[in-house]
Scaffold this active site. Structure first.
Site, PDB file in Angstrom:
ATOM      1  N   ASP A 135      33.682  41.549  46.817  1.00 54.21           N
ATOM      2  CA  ASP A 135      34.213  41.989  45.529  1.00 54.21           C
ATOM      3  C   ASP A 135      35.059  40.879  44.909  1.00 54.21           C
ATOM      4  O   ASP A 135      35.548  39.986  45.605  1.00 54.21           O
ATOM      5  CB  ASP A 135      35.104  43.229  45.716  1.00 54.21           C
ATOM      6  CG  ASP A 135      34.301  44.419  46.209  1.00 54.21           C
ATOM      7  OD1 ASP A 135      33.085  44.439  45.985  1.00 54.21           O
ATOM      8  OD2 ASP A 135      34.914  45.319  46.818  1.00 54.21           O
ATOM      9  N   ARG A 136      35.263  41.025  43.622  1.00 56.81           N
ATOM     10  CA  ARG A 136      36.047  40.031  42.890  1.00 56.81           C
ATOM     11  C   ARG A 136      37.425  39.796  43.527  1.00 56.81           C
ATOM     12  O   ARG A 136      37.888  38.672  43.649  1.00 56.81           O
ATOM     13  CB  ARG A 136      36.200  40.556  41.458  1.00 56.81           C
ATOM     14  CG  ARG A 136      37.021  39.705  40.567  1.00 56.81           C
ATOM     15  CD  ARG A 136      36.941  40.316  39.189  1.00 56.81           C
ATOM     16  NE  ARG A 136      38.033  39.888  38.369  1.00 56.81           N
ATOM     17  CZ  ARG A 136      38.254  40.344  37.146  1.00 56.81           C
ATOM     18  NH1 ARG A 136      37.457  41.246  36.616  1.00 56.81           N
ATOM     19  NH2 ARG A 136      39.256  39.902  36.441  1.00 56.81           N
TER      20      ARG A 136
END
Ligand code: URA
Length: 274
Positions: A135-136
């Site tokens: 994920d970011r």
């Protein structure tokens, strides 16, 4: 009115071609073979093809999906280029705030841009595939390779390559919550495989998964009442992250083989210079 589904470009190209894709070891599409061999990244290769700078077997080739195989002769800007596809893999320490996506419509910044910015010029020519997603806001170990089969191997639920995460969570997970994670809890998209779970500090949990579904760690910890505040990946298979944030290093063949259980087939060249 329902929109007609878009035919993928590779399929359109395959339909246009009259001759079949040649058989043989590592037969491949031209644009992919160039990226895999480190001659040019895929985007650069597509541009070179559009500009008529690529010759295949003595004629200017403009089709990115032209098949190449043992015996194809490729020239770029008049120079013969070998399409030997040595399998390369590297570890990158992903910082928070970048996405693991090729496209970035919001202009957030991609991990591919970050990696490319710090790679040596000779490695920049390769097409690098991320081995799975983070994920970011997740930091830590992200592997890259020029070999799509390695991506498939390391991310397949069949091969059970482990991924070790450390999560800072809300609250203090009880032994009972950890036990639920160990036994395999039910998520919206089906049961999660039993995971290794232990408490490293009152609000810090180590989780070891052998599958990699979307937001899986966050969903598993939320399901036992402990939403994730930060998430870091420390290891994939036997490979432990050992470079500082934003840095990378190449992996040896032995590391790929022993650490991930992937044996690179010594590749016959997909093409040879003439
Ligand atoms: N699980 C998550 O929830 N996020 C990641 O980035 C990786 C695994």
């Amino acid at each position: 009115m329902a929109r007609k589904p878009k035919t993928p470009r590779w399929l359109e190209a395959a339909r246009r071609r009259k001759e079949p894709v040649p058989e043989g070891s590592r037969a491949d599409w031209l644009v992919r073979a160039l990226g895999r061999a480190g001659v040019m990244s895929r985007a650069e290769a597509e541009q070179a093809l559009r500009e008529g700078r690529v010759e295949l077997d003595g004629h200017v080739e403009r089709d990115p999906f032209a098949p190449v195989h043992s015996g194809s002769a490729v020239r770029v800007d008049g120079q013969p280029r070998a399409l030997e596809a040595r399998t390369l893999a590297l570890m990158f320490h992903k910082p928070a705030g970048v996405v693991v996506h090729g496209s970035d419509p919001e202009g957030i910044g991609t991990v591919f841009e970050r990696l490319r910015a710090v790679l040596t010029p000779e490695l920049r020519g390769y097409e690098w595939y991320a081995v799975g997603r983070l994920d970011r806001d997740t930091t830590g170990l992200l592997l890259f390779t020029n070999e799509e089969r390695l991506v498939a191997h390391a991310t397949s639920p069949e091969t059970h390559v482990s991924k070790r995460y450390v999560a800072e969570v809300e609250g203090q997970p009880s032994e009972e919550s950890l036990q639920r994670l160990r036994e395999g809890i039910l998520l919206e998209d089906g049961p999660a495989r039993p995971a290794g779970a232990r408490l490293l500090a009152p609000s810090r949990v180590e989780l070891v998964l052998t599958e990699g579904r979307h937001h899986q760690v966050k969903r598993m910890l939320a399901a036992v009442g402990h939403p994730v505040r930060t998430l870091h990946r420390e290891a994939v298979g036997e490979l432990l992250l050992d470079v500082p944030e934003g840095a990378w290093r190449l992996l040896t063949e032995a590391e790929v083989e022993q650490g991930l259980g992937f044996r690179a087939i010594p590749s016959a060249p997909a093409g040879k210079p003439r």
